[in-house]
Design an enzyme around this catalytic site. Structure first.
Site, PDB file in Angstrom:
ATOM      1  N   ASP A 150       1.023  -8.361  -3.336  1.00  0.00           N
ATOM      2  CA  ASP A 150      -0.198  -7.766  -2.808  1.00  0.00           C
ATOM      3  C   ASP A 150      -1.445  -8.216  -3.582  1.00  0.00           C
ATOM      4  OD1 ASP A 150      -1.577  -6.165  -1.088  1.00  0.00           O
ATOM      5  OD2 ASP A 150      -0.957  -4.265  -1.973  1.00  0.00           O
ATOM      6  N   GLU A 268      -0.716 -11.934   5.082  1.00  0.00           N
ATOM      7  CA  GLU A 268      -1.764 -10.954   5.393  1.00  0.00           C
ATOM      8  C   GLU A 268      -3.048 -11.402   4.707  1.00  0.00           C
ATOM      9  OE1 GLU A 268      -0.938  -6.708   5.273  1.00  0.00           O
ATOM     10  OE2 GLU A 268      -2.730  -6.360   4.061  1.00  0.00           O
TER      11      GLU A 268
END
Ligand code: ZN
Length: 494
Positions: A150, A268
C-alpha cells in the site's frame, strides 16, 4: 496439515511459532532438503512404527518452502473481485481477519501495509507477508487472499515489495499532485501547464488540449447521462493538479510490468490524500489519461467528500456523500470498469450501508489500524497497568506522530489514565473518538520504543498478552471487522 505421508503443524515456543514436520524417515529426508530444522528426533507410535520429526523455525526460507508445498498460503491476483483490506501491524491479527472474511464470504486482502506503516513498525515487506502466510496456514484457510503493498511512492518501494511477493500494488503519487492548482490564477496555471513532463505524457501541450477541449464526454448514469465538459480553465487546473502524478504512476506501473514480465498483478492508483475532494471531472480526467497512457487499474482511490479520519466514524453529509459516490461509480464503470477504493475505511459505520448499496460489487475497502486498537483492547482487559503506560507514552508522542494525518483530536477531552478505573479504560480510551485517535496514530512509537538497554519498552509485553490470549484476540478482531461487513449489507454465513 497433511501432504502425502507427511504431517505439517505449527507449535509455539515462547513467543515464536515453529513448524513441525512428522513422517516416515525416508519421506522426511526429502522434506529436509527444503526445510531447515533446528531440532530433529524419533517418535514411536502406538502401532510400533517409527516416525521422525523435524522442528523448523518460521524463517523466510522455510516459509517459502511452505508456500511451495501449500500454494494456498501464497497471495493471488484478484482482478475486479470486491475485497476488504485488513492490515496487521503487529503480525498477530491475521487469523482474526481470516475468520471475519470466512464468516461473511468476503475476499480478504491481507498483508495490507503501507510503506509508512512498515517504516514506523520496523518491519520489512517480507516479514509482513511471511507472517500472513503462516497465519493462513495456521487457520487452514484455502479461500485465497491478496497482499496489498500500500502507498508505494518510489521505484525502491515497488522493488522491495515485488521481491517479497506482493500481488497488489497501490501507487501513491501524492508527492506529484499539485494541490495549489485549485486556487492558482490563470497565468500561473498556463506557466505550470507548459512545464508539465510532456515527454512522459506522450504528447505535446497543443495535442493534449485538442484531446479534451470543445468536446462533450458522455458517461451513462443509470438511464441518464453524466456530461463531462472541460473549459480551458478546468482542463488546465486538472492537468496541473494531476498530470505529473499520472506520469509518475505510469512510470511505476511500467516498472512493475517489467518486473512481472508476463505475470499479472493488481494495480491501484491512490489520490485519496488531497486537500479537496476529487470532482467527477477530475476523476474522469485521471481515468482518461491512465487509459490513454496504457495503464490499466483494478481500483482507484479517490478523495471522497467529507472527512475520513482515522479510527472514527465518517464526518460529513451522508446525502452528499451518496450523490457524489454515485457519480464516481458511473465514471468508474464507464472508464474501466475498475473498483472504487476507500482508504482509511475502518470504523466508518454510517457510510457502510451507502457503500454497500452504491458500489457493493465494485468496492475495495481498506481498513488498517483498527485491528491494532483491538489488540490494545485486549491489553486493557488483561493488563490495565501496561495499558495506562501505553496511553501515557502515546500522549507524549502524539504531537509528533499526528503530523502526517488529518485529525480533529481534542487532547483536552482525554483524561489522565491514572484517574480512570480499570473497568472504564476501554470505554474512555477505546470506545470514544479522541482516545481512539490518540492510540491509533502512535502505534509506531509504541511498537518501536526501547529502554536504554535496547530491550523493547512495550512490544514484547503486548505480544505476550496477544499470544497468551490468542483465541480472545482473534475473536475481538473478527467480531470488530465482522461489524464492518455486516454494515456493508453482507450476511453472515451459517
Ligand atoms: Zn490511503
Amino acid at each position: 496439515m497433511k501432504d502425502g505421508e507427511l504431517t505439517f503443524l505449527l507449535i509455539r515456543e515462547g513467543q515464536k511459532r515453529k513448524l513441525v514436520i512428522i513422517g516416515p524417515t525416508e519421506r522426511l529426508g526429502e522434506a529436509s532438503k527444503e526445510f531447515t530444522a533446528e531440532e530433529e528426533g524419533g517418535l514411536n507410535t502406538e502401532e510400533g512404527e517409527t516416525l521422525r520429526y523435524r522442528i523448523c523455525p518460521c524463517n523466510h526460507q522455510n516459509i517459502e518452502a511452505l508456500r511451495r508445498r501449500f500454494p494456498y498460503t501464497k497471495p493471488k491476483v484478484i482482478g475486479l473481485t470486491p475485497a476488504i483490506g485488513m492490515g496487521d501491524r503487529i503480525g498477530l491479527a491475521t487469523p482474526g481477519h481470516i475468520r471475519a472474511a470466512v464468516r461473511f464470504g468476503v475476499f480478504p486482502v491481507l498483508a495490507q501495509q503501507s510503506i509508512r506503516e512498515m517504516i514506523r513498525t520496523g518491519r520489512t515487506p517480507r516479514e509482513v507477508l511471511d507472517d500472513v502466510s503462516v497465519a493462513v496456514f495456521q487457520e487452514g484457510y484455502r479461500g485465497g487472499f491478496s497482499a496489498d503493498a500500500d502507498h508505494l511512492k518510489t521505484i525502491e518501494d515497488v522493488e522491495a515489495t515485488f521481491k517479497a511477493g506482493y500481488t497488489m500494488y497501490t501507487i501513491d503519487p501524492s508527492d506529484y499532485v499539485d494541490g495549489e492548482a485549485d486556487s492558482d490564477d490563470l497565468e500561473t496555471l498556463e506557466a505550470k501547464f507548459k512545464r508539465l513532463p510532456w515527454d512522459e505524457l506522450g504528447c505535446s501541450g497543443e495535442e493534449f488540449l485538442k484531446l479534451y477541449l470543445d468536446k462533450s464526454f458522455k458517461v451513462p448514469a443509470g438511464g441518464q447521462t453524466l456530461e463531462i465538459k472541460f473549459s480551458r480553465e478546468s482542463l488546465l487546473r486538472a492537468a496541473v493538479k494531476y498530470s505529473a502524478a499520472i506520469a509518475h504512476t505510469v512510470r511505476l506501473a511500467r516498472h512493475l510490468q517489467s518486473l512481472f514480465k508476463d505475470g499479472s498483478f493488481d494495480l491501484e492508483m491512490s489520490v485519496d490524500e488531497t486537500e479537496n475532494p476529487t470532482t467527477p471531472l477530475e476523476h474522469f480526467f485521471i481515468a482518461s489519461e491512465l487509459r490513454r497512457l496504457g495503464v490499466k487499474v483494478q481500483s482507484l482511490a479517490l478523495r471522497y467528500v467529507g472527512r475520513f479520519e482515522k479510527a472514527i466514524d465518517y464526518i460529513g453529509d451522508l446525502k452528499e456523500f451518496e450523490r457524489t459516490l454515485r457519480e464516481h461509480a458511473f465514471i468508474a464503470k464507464h472508464m474501466g470498469p475498475y473498483k472504487l477504493s476507500v482508504h482509511s475505511g475502518s470504523d466508518k459505520f454510517s457510510i457502510y450501508p451507502i457503500l454497500g448499496r452504491v458500489v457493493g460489487g465494485m468496492l475495495h475497502l481498506k481498513t488498517s489500524g483498527t485491528s491494532y486498537l483491538e489488540a490494545l483492547r485486549l491489553v486493557a482487559r488483561h493488563d490495565p497497568k501496561l495499558f495506562r503506560e501505553i496511553v501515557e507514552y502515546s500522549l507524549g508522542c502524539f504531537d509528533r506522530d499526528r503530523r502526517s494525518y488529518h485529525l480533529t483530536t481534542d487532547l483536552s477531552a482525554i483524561p489522565n489514565p491514572r484517574d480512570v478505573p480499570d473497568e472504564e479504560l476501554e470505554e474512555v480510551f477505546l470506545n470514544r473518538g479522541d482516545g481512539r485517535q490518540l492510540l491509533h496514530v502512535t502505534y509506531g512509537s509504541i511498537l518501536t520504543a526501547k529502554r536504554s538497554d535496547g530491550s523493547w519498552l512495550f512490544k514484547d509485553r503486548i505480544r505476550s498478552i496477544l499470544i497468551e490470549n490468542e483465541e480472545e484476540h482473534y475473536e475481538l478482531v473478527a467480531s470488530h471487522l465482522g461489524r464492518h461487513m455486516k454494515a456493508l449489507g453482507l450476511s453472515e454465513k451459517a
